[in-house]
Design an enzyme around this catalytic site. Structure first.
Site, mmCIF file in Angstrom:
data_model
loop_
_atom_site.group_PDB
_atom_site.id
_atom_site.type_symbol
_atom_site.label_atom_id
_atom_site.label_comp_id
_atom_site.label_asym_id
_atom_site.label_seq_id
_atom_site.Cartn_x
_atom_site.Cartn_y
_atom_site.Cartn_z
ATOM 1 N N ASP A 33 0.849 -1.177 0.000
ATOM 2 C CA ASP A 33 0.000 0.000 0.000
ATOM 3 C C ASP A 33 0.893 1.237 0.000
ATOM 4 O O ASP A 33 1.928 1.255 0.656
ATOM 5 C CB ASP A 33 -0.925 -0.005 1.225
ATOM 6 N N PHE B 54 2.144 4.990 -13.552
ATOM 7 C CA PHE B 54 0.723 5.070 -13.224
ATOM 8 C C PHE B 54 0.510 6.122 -12.145
ATOM 9 O O PHE B 54 1.476 6.701 -11.621
ATOM 10 C CB PHE B 54 0.209 3.700 -12.740
HETATM 11 P P1 IMP Z 1 -2.587 2.148 -3.382
HETATM 12 O O1 IMP Z 1 -3.705 2.260 -2.389
HETATM 13 O O2 IMP Z 1 -1.336 1.611 -2.822
HETATM 14 O O3 IMP Z 1 -2.986 1.458 -4.651
HETATM 15 O O4 IMP Z 1 -2.172 3.607 -3.826
HETATM 16 C C1 IMP Z 1 -3.020 4.711 -3.679
HETATM 17 C C2 IMP Z 1 -2.871 5.645 -4.848
HETATM 18 O O5 IMP Z 1 -1.581 6.242 -4.800
HETATM 19 C C3 IMP Z 1 -3.009 4.973 -6.194
HETATM 20 O O6 IMP Z 1 -4.304 5.095 -6.680
HETATM 21 C C4 IMP Z 1 -2.038 5.731 -7.071
HETATM 22 O O7 IMP Z 1 -2.744 6.738 -7.717
HETATM 23 C C5 IMP Z 1 -1.059 6.354 -6.086
HETATM 24 N N1 IMP Z 1 0.241 5.674 -6.136
HETATM 25 C C6 IMP Z 1 0.670 4.630 -5.386
HETATM 26 N N2 IMP Z 1 1.907 4.287 -5.730
HETATM 27 C C7 IMP Z 1 2.268 5.092 -6.724
HETATM 28 C C8 IMP Z 1 3.438 5.210 -7.521
HETATM 29 O O8 IMP Z 1 4.416 4.465 -7.417
HETATM 30 N N3 IMP Z 1 3.409 6.200 -8.437
HETATM 31 C C9 IMP Z 1 2.367 7.036 -8.608
HETATM 32 N N4 IMP Z 1 1.255 6.962 -7.919
HETATM 33 C C10 IMP Z 1 1.202 5.994 -6.977
#
Ligand code: IMP
Length: 197
Positions: A74, A150
């Site tokens: 996360d 992304f």
């Molecule tokens: P998650 O809950 O870990 O999937 O991440 C939350 C949000 O943070 C995601 O929807 C992405 O938009 C953003 N995010 C997480 N990791 C990255 C990264 O490595 N690069 C850019 N955005 C990220």
């Protein structure tokens, strides 16, 4: 923890619905001779001020549902001028106001420091959890640049590579410094030490 023999050899399931995250993870784990597979199962993502708690809870649920040792990751983007927002709410913010909305929130703010934090949570089939974290500091760019990666990649310029966003980097270049790669490398070292093939 004592060294255990792992029934699948050096192999791990990475639970995610995000193929970009998996591609990043697969490459890093391979550096440590750990094979991986993406496991797409529905796990609830709790709302919590701490990404570590989110990762831990998801990992426990995923290991219980699948009956397999797994990792979950996360991450969040923490912007200093916004007192750490969006942080653990990054997904919601990305899906609602998006990159343009974040740039609008910052406006002409000169202080654009920000960091990404990643937490990798490992959980075995007995429910034992271990977490590993990584942080990359940088700034929020003035405009969207690049089409790689992304999420917030096209507006984040990591320290040491200012002038270039993650969105303008190859997966290898991003992973040489990223929050996710740091957390995964810590996990991989621990995993190799504790689980023999
Ligand atoms: P998650 O809950 O870990 O999937 O991440 C939350 C949000 O943070 C995601 O929807 C992405 O938009 C953003 N995010 C997480 N990791 C990255 C990264 O490595 N690069 C850019 N955005 C990220």
């Amino acid at each position: 923890m004592t060294s255990k023999s792992f029934p699948y050899g050096r192999f791990i399931y990475f639970v995610t619905g995000n193929i970009h995250k998996y591609f990043e993870a697969r490459q890093i784990l391979a550096e440590f001779n750990i094979a991986s597979a993406m496991l797409k199962i529905k796990v609830s993502e709790i709302q919590d001020d701490d990404v570590e708690n989110v990762a831990k809870t998801s990992a426990k649920e995923a290991a219980k549902t699948s009956g397999l040792p797994i990792i979950v990751e996360d991450a969040g983007l923490f912007i200093e001028a916004l007192n750490g927002f969006p942080g653990p709410y990054s997904k919601f913010v990305y899906n609602t106001i998006g990159l343009k909305g974040v740039l609008r929130l910052l406006g002409n703010e000169q202080k654009r420091a920000a960091y990404f934090k990643s937490v990798v949570a490992f959980c075995d089939s007995e429910g034992t959890v271990e977490t590993f974290s990584g942080i990359v500091e940088g700034i929020i760019a003035n405009k969207i640049r690049g089409t790689s990666g992304f999420g917030f990649d096209p507006i984040f310029e990591p320290k040491g590579k200012l002038g270039k966003t993650f969105g303008e980097m190859s997966i290898e270049e991003k992973s040489s410094i990223s929050h996710r790669s740091q957390a995964l490398r810590k996990f991989a070292k621990w995993y190799r030490k504790n689980f023999q093939s």
